[in-house]
Design a protein around this motif. Structure first.
Motif: not given
Length: 236
Positions: A52-54, A57-58, A81, A143, A168, A196, A202, A204, A206
């Motif tokens: 999710d975070r990496h 997100n990328s 990313p 990023r 990012l 976004e 997602l 959240t 990006t």
């Protein structure tokens, strides 16, 4: 480089984002899970949120990148990313720029292990040698590298006229744009816009700052092929 199964906790969205590259994305997650902390690429707390975070997100910023684009990823570090983009979009011509030797070595190992069509260049985006040797890109990504003012000074010179810088950023990016707008324009960029990516996929999305390069790139003689560790592009 030893691999482990990176399929634990793979979100449902990963299949939609990576498509046919999902297995490669799993293997990349496995490499980070196995080697990321011990090699100082990610913190211990990041292992449980790699997807999710990496990775996701990328990868979702691919929404902002046209088919077949040449992409330069500035300050790739652990590969974000640039590596997820290369996996999700094999049509892209990706160059990963990283100044630290141990991180550049890691990126070269990842490119080799996953047989990606990407090139690794050790150097700093602001260095004259890098700017002269790496052909101008359609898109330059970054990023968690630097404030927007510095990013514009580093990334826009690597971008062709009419190309874009994609940075990012976090939720406070609009304040950063207000603060650094003059520096962005001085570096040859248009007024930044905020987008976004990954909405609906997602939890959240990006946040990406997009800046078009409006000032012409200085012309010169033919550029040499970039130095550093390379992997030739393969047919996919």
């Amino acid at each position: 480089m030893e691999e482990v199964d990176g399929s634990t906790g793979v979100p449902e969205a990963a299949a939609k984002v990576f498509g046919d590259g999902l297995d490669l994305a799993r293997r990349f997650a496995g490499l980070l899970e196995r080697h990321g902390v011990e090699r100082g690429l990610i913190g211990p707390r990041e292992v449980d949120r790699l997807w999710d975070r990496h990775l996701l997100n990328s990868a979702v910023i691919a929404e902002q990148i046209p088919h077949g684009a040449r992409v330069i990823d500035v300050g790739s570090g652990a590969g974000f990313p640039g590596v997820p983009l290369s996996i999700a979009r094999p049509d892209l011509d990706v160059v990963l720029i990283e100044p630290m030797a141990r991180r550049a070595d890691w990126l070269a190992e990842v490119v080799d292990a996953l047989d990606l069509s990407a090139q690794v260049v050790r150097g700093r985006a602001e260095e004259k040698a890098v700017r002269e040797d790496v052909p101008a890109a359609d898109v330059v990504t970054s990023r968690a590298v630097a404030p927007l003012a510095r990013l514009a000074g580093w990334c826009l010179p690597l971008t062709r006229q009419g190309g874009v810088m994609l940075a990012l950023k976090g939720s406070s990016v609009r304040d950063e744009i207000t603060r650094d707008l003059d520096a962005v324009k001085k570096a040859g960029g248009a007024t930044p816009s905020v987008h976004e990516c990954g909405a609906g996929l997602l939890d959240t999305p990006t946040t990406v700052v997009k800046v078009e390069r409006t000032r012409p790139v200085k012309s010169g003689g033919p550029r040499r092929r970039a130095g550093g560790t390379t992997k030739s592009k393969r047919a996919r």
